[in-house]
Design a protein around this motif. Sequence first.
Motif, PDB file in Angstrom:
ATOM      1  N   ILE A  54      39.176  56.224  53.390  1.00  0.00           N
ATOM      2  CA  ILE A  54      39.762  55.068  52.711  1.00  0.00           C
ATOM      3  C   ILE A  54      38.625  54.094  52.364  1.00  0.00           C
ATOM      4  N   TYR A  55      38.562  53.739  51.077  1.00  0.00           N
ATOM      5  CA  TYR A  55      37.528  52.825  50.607  1.00  0.00           C
ATOM      6  C   TYR A  55      38.152  51.477  50.244  1.00  0.00           C
ATOM      7  N   LYS A  56      37.337  50.448  50.323  1.00  0.00           N
ATOM      8  CA  LYS A  56      37.785  49.093  49.986  1.00  0.00           C
ATOM      9  C   LYS A  56      36.999  48.597  48.778  1.00  0.00           C
ATOM     10  N   SER A  57      37.724  48.209  47.742  1.00  0.00           N
ATOM     11  CA  SER A  57      37.110  47.668  46.529  1.00  0.00           C
ATOM     12  C   SER A  57      37.401  46.169  46.451  1.00  0.00           C
ATOM     13  N   GLU A  58      36.405  45.418  45.951  1.00  0.00           N
ATOM     14  CA  GLU A  58      36.535  43.960  45.906  1.00  0.00           C
ATOM     15  C   GLU A  58      36.072  43.419  44.561  1.00  0.00           C
ATOM     16  N   ALA A  59      36.647  42.285  44.173  1.00  0.00           N
ATOM     17  CA  ALA A  59      36.224  41.552  42.978  1.00  0.00           C
ATOM     18  C   ALA A  59      36.393  40.062  43.256  1.00  0.00           C
ATOM     19  N   ASN A  60      35.553  39.240  42.635  1.00  0.00           N
ATOM     20  CA  ASN A  60      35.614  37.788  42.825  1.00  0.00           C
ATOM     21  C   ASN A  60      35.857  37.099  41.486  1.00  0.00           C
ATOM     22  N   VAL A  61      36.767  36.116  41.501  1.00  0.00           N
ATOM     23  CA  VAL A  61      37.048  35.343  40.293  1.00  0.00           C
ATOM     24  C   VAL A  61      37.012  33.862  40.642  1.00  0.00           C
ATOM     25  N   LEU A  62      36.604  33.066  39.670  1.00  0.00           N
ATOM     26  CA  LEU A  62      36.544  31.615  39.829  1.00  0.00           C
ATOM     27  C   LEU A  62      37.760  30.989  39.168  1.00  0.00           C
ATOM     28  N   VAL A  63      38.510  30.219  39.935  1.00  0.00           N
ATOM     29  CA  VAL A  63      39.666  29.493  39.397  1.00  0.00           C
ATOM     30  C   VAL A  63      39.167  28.184  38.809  1.00  0.00           C
ATOM     31  N   LYS A  64      39.430  27.971  37.524  1.00  0.00           N
ATOM     32  CA  LYS A  64      38.876  26.820  36.816  1.00  0.00           C
ATOM     33  C   LYS A  64      39.588  25.543  37.224  1.00  0.00           C
ATOM     34  N   ASP A  65      38.784  24.584  37.631  1.00  0.00           N
ATOM     35  CA  ASP A  65      39.329  23.293  38.073  1.00  0.00           C
ATOM     36  C   ASP A  65      38.237  22.250  37.881  1.00  0.00           C
ATOM     37  N   SER A  66      38.471  21.301  36.957  1.00  0.00           N
ATOM     38  CA  SER A  66      37.440  20.308  36.630  1.00  0.00           C
ATOM     39  C   SER A  66      37.115  19.422  37.821  1.00  0.00           C
ATOM     40  N   LYS A  67      38.074  19.293  38.752  1.00  0.00           N
ATOM     41  CA  LYS A  67      37.823  18.463  39.923  1.00  0.00           C
ATOM     42  C   LYS A  67      36.759  19.089  40.820  1.00  0.00           C
ATOM     43  N   LYS A  68      36.638  20.420  40.720  1.00  0.00           N
ATOM     44  CA  LYS A  68      35.634  21.112  41.514  1.00  0.00           C
ATOM     45  C   LYS A  68      34.328  21.298  40.748  1.00  0.00           C
ATOM     46  N   VAL A 233      37.468  32.641  49.206  1.00  0.00           N
ATOM     47  CA  VAL A 233      36.289  33.080  49.952  1.00  0.00           C
ATOM     48  C   VAL A 233      35.980  32.112  51.086  1.00  0.00           C
ATOM     49  N   ASN A 234      36.317  30.828  50.909  1.00  0.00           N
ATOM     50  CA  ASN A 234      36.223  29.843  51.983  1.00  0.00           C
ATOM     51  C   ASN A 234      37.076  28.635  51.624  1.00  0.00           C
ATOM     52  N   LYS A 235      37.149  27.670  52.515  1.00  0.00           N
ATOM     53  CA  LYS A 235      38.043  26.529  52.324  1.00  0.00           C
ATOM     54  C   LYS A 235      37.568  25.583  51.227  1.00  0.00           C
ATOM     55  N   GLU A 236      36.263  25.530  50.986  1.00  0.00           N
ATOM     56  CA  GLU A 236      35.729  24.553  50.054  1.00  0.00           C
ATOM     57  C   GLU A 236      35.691  25.063  48.615  1.00  0.00           C
ATOM     58  N   ALA A 237      35.524  26.365  48.424  1.00  0.00           N
ATOM     59  CA  ALA A 237      35.329  26.913  47.084  1.00  0.00           C
ATOM     60  C   ALA A 237      36.662  27.218  46.417  1.00  0.00           C
ATOM     61  N   THR A 238      36.607  27.345  45.090  1.00  0.00           N
ATOM     62  CA  THR A 238      37.779  27.760  44.317  1.00  0.00           C
ATOM     63  C   THR A 238      37.594  29.181  43.798  1.00  0.00           C
ATOM     64  N   VAL A 239      36.847  29.980  44.549  1.00  0.00           N
ATOM     65  CA  VAL A 239      36.623  31.384  44.212  1.00  0.00           C
ATOM     66  C   VAL A 239      37.571  32.239  45.040  1.00  0.00           C
ATOM     67  N   LEU A 240      38.269  33.147  44.365  1.00  0.00           N
ATOM     68  CA  LEU A 240      39.207  34.042  45.032  1.00  0.00           C
ATOM     69  C   LEU A 240      38.597  35.432  45.147  1.00  0.00           C
ATOM     70  N   LYS A 241      38.834  36.058  46.294  1.00  0.00           N
ATOM     71  CA  LYS A 241      38.397  37.438  46.504  1.00  0.00           C
ATOM     72  C   LYS A 241      39.621  38.347  46.429  1.00  0.00           C
ATOM     73  N   LEU A 242      39.565  39.313  45.520  1.00  0.00           N
ATOM     74  CA  LEU A 242      40.624  40.307  45.382  1.00  0.00           C
ATOM     75  C   LEU A 242      40.114  41.610  45.986  1.00  0.00           C
ATOM     76  N   SER A 243      40.880  42.209  46.878  1.00  0.00           N
ATOM     77  CA  SER A 243      40.479  43.467  47.499  1.00  0.00           C
ATOM     78  C   SER A 243      41.669  44.396  47.583  1.00  0.00           C
ATOM     79  N   ILE A 244      41.377  45.691  47.499  1.00  0.00           N
ATOM     80  CA  ILE A 244      42.416  46.716  47.591  1.00  0.00           C
ATOM     81  C   ILE A 244      41.808  47.943  48.255  1.00  0.00           C
ATOM     82  N   THR A 245      42.610  48.657  49.011  1.00  0.00           N
ATOM     83  CA  THR A 245      42.151  49.855  49.712  1.00  0.00           C
ATOM     84  C   THR A 245      42.831  51.086  49.136  1.00  0.00           C
ATOM     85  N   GLY A 246      42.114  52.192  49.168  1.00  0.00           N
ATOM     86  CA  GLY A 246      42.660  53.439  48.652  1.00  0.00           C
ATOM     87  C   GLY A 246      41.654  54.560  48.814  1.00  0.00           C
ATOM     88  N   GLU A 247      42.111  55.776  48.512  1.00  0.00           N
ATOM     89  CA  GLU A 247      41.270  56.954  48.683  1.00  0.00           C
ATOM     90  C   GLU A 247      40.290  57.135  47.536  1.00  0.00           C
TER      91      GLU A 247
END
Length: 800
Positions: A54-68, A233-247
């Motif tokens: 079973i392998y784990k694949s990941e991707a990171n995206v930035l959620v746009k927010d002018s306040k950040k 990815v952490n409490k301060e950032a607006t970056v989301l980590k997407l991960s999925i597992t599969g063969e």
Amino acid sequence: MMNNNKANNTKAGPERINFREVIRYYLRYWPWIFVSAALFVTATYLYLSAQPKIYKSEANVLVKDSKKGDLASELDIFSDLGLSGNQSNLHNEIEILSSRPLIQSVVQSLNLNVDIYQQRGLLKPDRHFYNGKQPVKIDLSRADSSMYEKGVLLKLNLLGNEKFALYNVSEEKENEIGKFSLGDPIQTPIGEISVKKNAKNPGGHLTGEYFVAVNSIKSATSNYKSSLSVSPVNKEATVLKLSITGETPQRNEEFLNALIEEHENQAIIDKNKITKHTSEFIAERMEVIESELSSVESRGEDFKTKNDLVNVELDAERYMEKEGSIETLITQTVIESNLVDFMNDYLSEHDQLNFLLPANLGFTDESINTMTAEFNRLVLQRNKIVESASAENPYAVKLENQIRDVRESLKNSLKNLKKSLNIRLEELRQKERQYQQKLDNIPEYERRYREIARQQQIKETLYLYLLQKREENEIAMASTVGNVKVVENAFTSNTPIAPQRRSALLGALFLGILLPVGILYARDKLDNKIHSREDLDDTKIPVLAEIPKTKDKRYLVVNKGERSLIAEAFGMLRNNMSFLLPKNTLGGNVIFISSAIAGEGKTFIAINFANSLALIDKKIVLVGMDLRAPKITRYLDIEDGKGVSNYLANEDLTLDDITVRSKEQENLDYIISGDVPPNPSELLMRPRIDEFFEELRKKYDYIIVDNAPTTLVVDAMAIVRHSDLFLYVVRANYLDKKLLDDIRTMKEEEKVKNLGFILNDIDLKHGPYRGYGYGYGYGYGSNYIYGQEKKSRFRNPFRK
């Protein structure tokens, strides 16, 4: 030995654990521990061999927010046009990215409900193929999705030359559908399908046996939703980590990339909905204004023609300069008032909950612009909930109530703004009338034409304003971007996350060792037997000797010239007893030998102890006082005859009548038990027993008495007053510790003058005495008269 040897030790101070002895004890059973560990490791290895990686694949995206401080500020150049949209909420983006409708859209677009794989045997995982690795492509465009709602399994046997055989596989049997060529339409239980050559794998082998699992879209969506994880990815950032597992890593990566792309497309579509509705609103109003403007211009032209006027404006030039500023304000106020009417008409015509309002129309009241934006945001949010769930969803109902509240608030604000504009317009017109009074001398035609020209100017200004807004709206539509930006495309580590082979094998090894060790530990915790002299320490009764096991099958193991380890043990007993024997001035010493229960070897001890004493030139007699179960004659191969019971019952008998001379030792005599009486206890209570011991004391140096067990009958205690030393035989690994209470009571109540233990049948080879040889180096064996143990290299951990 690692057991309960010290469970009842009452000596002061904490008990110290001898780890060396603990390890040595468990190492005695190393073959069993080794076999257990080997079995666990082997079974785990075979299990892991059959499990897919079973392998784990990941991707990171930035959620746009002018306040950040992220890329949402790219549109700040359009802020003067009212194009700064609502900022995305991080938690909302998490819910949207993991929502079932979005995942289902990706599953359908990538055809992820179809899995092609090969079976590779019992101890090998199935091999799954995806995209470019698939030998063929399955076309389900004409299949009936309702037919494979519960899943369908097909077997595809590629025969070469673009030929194949297709089978329908069920739990009961395998039905052949037929033989076909690639590209042929095939009628199957799920409708018409076709098997085509994979254009992405032109060099693929078109032979072999493959399985095609067709699952429902709903089931495949649920599987991907359960394996998908979206988190910051952490409490301060607006970056989301997407991960999925599969063969299949490629399948995982394409799913994540497609999910992000589909989310972006849907976000752009949502944003363009507002822009589109605004464009429709502006176009509709421009048609109305254009018609009204044409009408006003026609009226002015007709007025000039009818009244033969050329340039009436020159006559009112000086007054118009004064009232010019007033007219400008009146124009602006009338335009805004018309916008209020337009918005009221629009609200009246479109009262549906899913209809968006035109935005950024330029009201001077900022609360109206804010409520318009809030209304559109709530409508979009409700539409998404309804699409993924239903209109009865509690959250959708809540949003509907909020939409109605905002609509009512907007209507009230428009109403208040309308009143405010009317008041302002009246004030401006009053000032205008003041200037118009000065125009009384201007011909009536000029005044009437001025009114027409003013209306024309208002319509032209409003038309140009709407035209500008339309262009701004088109620019906004062309520059629309999504809510997130890809920071890192999907990637997969080369190391699988499961199964964790090293951890699993180490765990199996640990469990394989722990199981037998745990069994041994539990067995020892439940064991209540006496094993060593330490178990006897708390009785405060001295241990005079420890008799080891012997492989000698003889009952008499102590003879003249004997140098065995067991002979030395009896010599130790002979020396140690002298410290407990009182100085008897009346004759020989009477030594009682007994035990708590039968089977502890008291007769064996008595026989060999008597022979040991005879070796030091002392006159010894061995008396069998176990009248119920006599064993001396059987052990020494002496013929049964008259003995103690006969002597006590018949006063005519003398000691010489019942005494038997030893054939091996000239200083040793035997007095056997005699016939088994019906009343042993009463017989031992007769007065002649006193005469019996008095005569023995006069004739012998030591009288060794083999008594009956103390906890079973009262025979030994009935005559214990005649003993000078009471030797209590305790067989190691045999006697229960609870029976020591009776012996302790005997000592505390002073029923016995001098009491000492003989620890019998100790295991020098495997027990706590391992390596202990009484200062000698003689060999030793397994067992003696209590039974023979079969020699084995493997020690049974379930036996003591």
